[in-house]
Design a protein around this motif. Structure first.
Motif, mmCIF file in Angstrom:
data_model
loop_
_atom_site.group_PDB
_atom_site.id
_atom_site.type_symbol
_atom_site.label_atom_id
_atom_site.label_comp_id
_atom_site.label_asym_id
_atom_site.label_seq_id
_atom_site.Cartn_x
_atom_site.Cartn_y
_atom_site.Cartn_z
ATOM 1 N N ALA A 1 -11.056 -1.074 -5.715
ATOM 2 C CA ALA A 1 -12.295 -0.688 -5.673
ATOM 3 C C ALA A 1 -12.420 0.729 -5.982
ATOM 4 O O ALA A 1 -13.344 1.110 -6.706
ATOM 5 C CB ALA A 1 -13.011 -1.165 -4.190
ATOM 6 N N ARG A 2 -11.601 1.714 -5.352
ATOM 7 C CA ARG A 2 -11.826 2.825 -5.233
ATOM 8 C C ARG A 2 -11.502 3.367 -7.025
ATOM 9 O O ARG A 2 -11.920 4.212 -7.416
ATOM 10 C CB ARG A 2 -10.722 3.582 -4.669
ATOM 11 N N SER B 1 -4.177 -2.746 -3.428
ATOM 12 C CA SER B 1 -4.883 -3.417 -2.447
ATOM 13 C C SER B 1 -6.148 -3.507 -2.866
ATOM 14 O O SER B 1 -6.791 -2.741 -3.809
ATOM 15 C CB SER B 1 -4.853 -2.433 -1.220
ATOM 16 N N PRO B 2 -7.126 -4.457 -2.697
ATOM 17 C CA PRO B 2 -8.464 -4.648 -2.756
ATOM 18 C C PRO B 2 -9.316 -3.207 -2.600
ATOM 19 O O PRO B 2 -10.102 -2.772 -3.372
ATOM 20 C CB PRO B 2 -9.034 -5.636 -1.777
ATOM 21 N N TYR B 3 -8.950 -2.639 -1.567
ATOM 22 C CA TYR B 3 -9.548 -1.162 -1.433
ATOM 23 C C TYR B 3 -9.251 -0.184 -2.174
ATOM 24 O O TYR B 3 -10.341 0.482 -2.986
ATOM 25 C CB TYR B 3 -9.223 -0.684 0.021
ATOM 26 N N MET B 4 -7.868 -0.059 -2.830
ATOM 27 C CA MET B 4 -7.574 1.220 -3.726
ATOM 28 C C MET B 4 -7.986 0.525 -5.209
ATOM 29 O O MET B 4 -8.533 1.307 -6.154
ATOM 30 C CB MET B 4 -6.120 1.147 -3.980
ATOM 31 N N ASP C 1 0.939 -1.225 -0.015
ATOM 32 C CA ASP C 1 0.019 -0.041 -0.005
ATOM 33 C C ASP C 1 0.775 1.383 0.076
ATOM 34 O O ASP C 1 0.587 2.234 -0.680
ATOM 35 C CB ASP C 1 -0.985 0.182 1.188
ATOM 36 N N THR D 1 -14.295 2.603 -9.112
ATOM 37 C CA THR D 1 -15.423 3.683 -9.038
ATOM 38 C C THR D 1 -14.945 5.037 -9.644
ATOM 39 O O THR D 1 -15.935 5.492 -10.387
ATOM 40 C CB THR D 1 -15.625 4.025 -7.410
ATOM 41 N N ARG E 1 -7.428 9.490 0.877
ATOM 42 C CA ARG E 1 -7.900 8.245 0.740
ATOM 43 C C ARG E 1 -6.728 7.441 0.749
ATOM 44 O O ARG E 1 -6.723 6.359 1.237
ATOM 45 C CB ARG E 1 -8.711 7.932 -0.349
ATOM 46 N N GLU F 1 -5.039 7.165 4.107
ATOM 47 C CA GLU F 1 -5.852 6.355 4.775
ATOM 48 C C GLU F 1 -5.833 4.985 4.902
ATOM 49 O O GLU F 1 -5.346 4.182 5.479
ATOM 50 C CB GLU F 1 -7.437 6.955 4.610
ATOM 51 N N GLY F 2 -5.523 4.529 3.427
ATOM 52 C CA GLY F 2 -5.354 3.176 3.257
ATOM 53 C C GLY F 2 -4.250 2.543 3.870
ATOM 54 O O GLY F 2 -3.809 1.600 4.346
ATOM 55 N N ARG G 1 -4.348 2.450 7.506
ATOM 56 C CA ARG G 1 -5.010 1.134 7.640
ATOM 57 C C ARG G 1 -4.289 -0.228 7.745
ATOM 58 O O ARG G 1 -4.300 -0.993 8.558
ATOM 59 C CB ARG G 1 -6.440 0.834 7.034
#
Length: 377
Positions: A288-289, A283-286, A220, A292, A314, A317-318, A321
């Protein structure tokens, strides 16, 4: 001579923590249309009066490079060896930019975001480093308590005393007494090996562990650095492929490997850009972002620019986390072991006291003697 060179390198290293402010000063120089040599000479004098020795040392190095001629007008050449290698590709983007003042201001923001990510990682690394020696001392003390009870326990009571979790605690205590320094060194060695492998280890197995706390944090963090570099290059006229290739040339083995996988995927299917970046570097979160943002973006380059500029909070923040997850995993493991041994120092004495009651003690002794008689000689 060697001492002077070492002193200069030390001041240059300190200057790197101030370089975002310097980039803004350079941006002001371009806005005012000031001559570069005048800027360097004037700033050196100011740095001398204000006792900014790190800034003065860096400026003298830049001025000397500028006076040599050659590629003196290129900022990437002037600042080579003065700023970290990670800035080199972003400075290349500045050199290509028509509005260098705006590009340098964006570079200053990018450097500050990267510094913020580094600060998050370092802040979450302090607690595990402090906890490790403290937990080692605490476990040693608790182990000594348990082994002292074990040495004072009659042989015919031991089997009953060390049943279940009490037995596990004694095993840990015995391992701590016999191999404590070795296990401590092994644990530190494993952590050191994991850290050393972060920028070097590549291959299919690395993809399996990319989601693990320490490796996920590194992924990340590096992705955030990649976004800021890509945003600089793409927003100053670079192509997606050209920017990836430029960054790969100056990246770690791990990043180069991931970027080569992205480029191969783009060769196979140039239109599946999101899928190419989703092969492990995000990462899965980024991911997904990015999905979007792509719904309303003209192309994926715009997504990367968005992630590297306006989505900086963001991304940070990733990283935060991931750093927290790594922190909880390491500290939690140490605290779990300490808590287990601490509870054992409460349960073992209680069980020992109950077993040493005269009636219980006599019963256990008779049972032990009966078992001894039944055993074949």
């Amino acid at each position: 001579m060697m001492r002077r060179h070492a002193s200069r390198r030390a001041w240059i290293w300190l200057f790197r923590f101030q370089r975002a402010e310097f980039y803004r000063d350079l941006a002001d120089m371009f806005r005012r249309n000031e001559a570069m040599i005048s800027f360097f000479e004037g700033e050196i004098r100011i740095s001398g009066r204000t006792r900014q020795r790190a800034r003065a040392a860096a400026l003298r190095g830049m001025l000397a490079t500028y006076q040599l001629g050659g590629h003196a007008g290129q900022l990437s050449h002037l600042l080579d060896g003065v700023v970290p290698r990670g800035d080199a590709m972003m400075l290349t983007g500045v050199d290509r930019a028509d509005d260098k003042a705006a590009a340098l201001s964006a570079l200053a923001v990018a450097v500050e975001k990267q510094s913020a990510m580094r600060a998050v990682v370092l802040a979450h690394s302090v607690l595990p480093l402090l906890m490790l020696p403290l937990c080692y001392v605490l476990i040693s003390v608790l182990s000594d308590v348990i082994l002292t009870i074990d040495r004072s326990t009659p042989i015919y009571v031991k089997e009953e005393l060390w049943r279940g979790t009490n037995g596990w605690a004694r095993d840990v205590a015995q391992a701590s007494e016999a191999y404590g320094p070795f296990l401590m060194a092994l644990f530190v060695g494993v952590i050191a090996a994991a850290l050393a492998s972060l920028p070097r280890w590549r291959g299919p197995l690395r993809l399996v562990v990319e989601g693990w706390p320490v490796y996920g944090l590194y992924r990340d963090f590096q992705s955030g650095m990649l976004f800021t570099a890509m945003a600089m290059l793409l927003s100053n006229g670079g192509t997606l492929r050209g920017s990836l290739e430029d960054i790969a040339q100056r990246s770690s083995l791990w990043m180069r490997w991931h970027l080569s996988r992205v480029l191969r995927a783009l060769d196979e299917n140039p239109t599946s850009t999101l899928e190419a970046f989703g092969r492990g570097i995000l990462s899965p979160y980024m991911l997904a972002r990015a999905t979007t943002l792509q719904r309303t973006a003209a192309n994926f380059s715009d997504v990367l620019v968005e992630l590297g500029t306006r989505e900086g909070d963001r991304v940070l923040e990733g990283v935060r986390r991931a750093a927290l997850a790594a922190n909880v995993a390491l500290v939690g493991l140490l605290l779990l072991l300490c808590t287990f041994m601490g509870l054992a120092t409460l349960t073992v004495p209680g069980k020992f006291s109950s077993l040493m009651e005269p009636a219980t003690l006599m019963e256990l002794k008779q049972s032990h003697e009966a078992d001894a008689l039944r055993r074949p000689r």
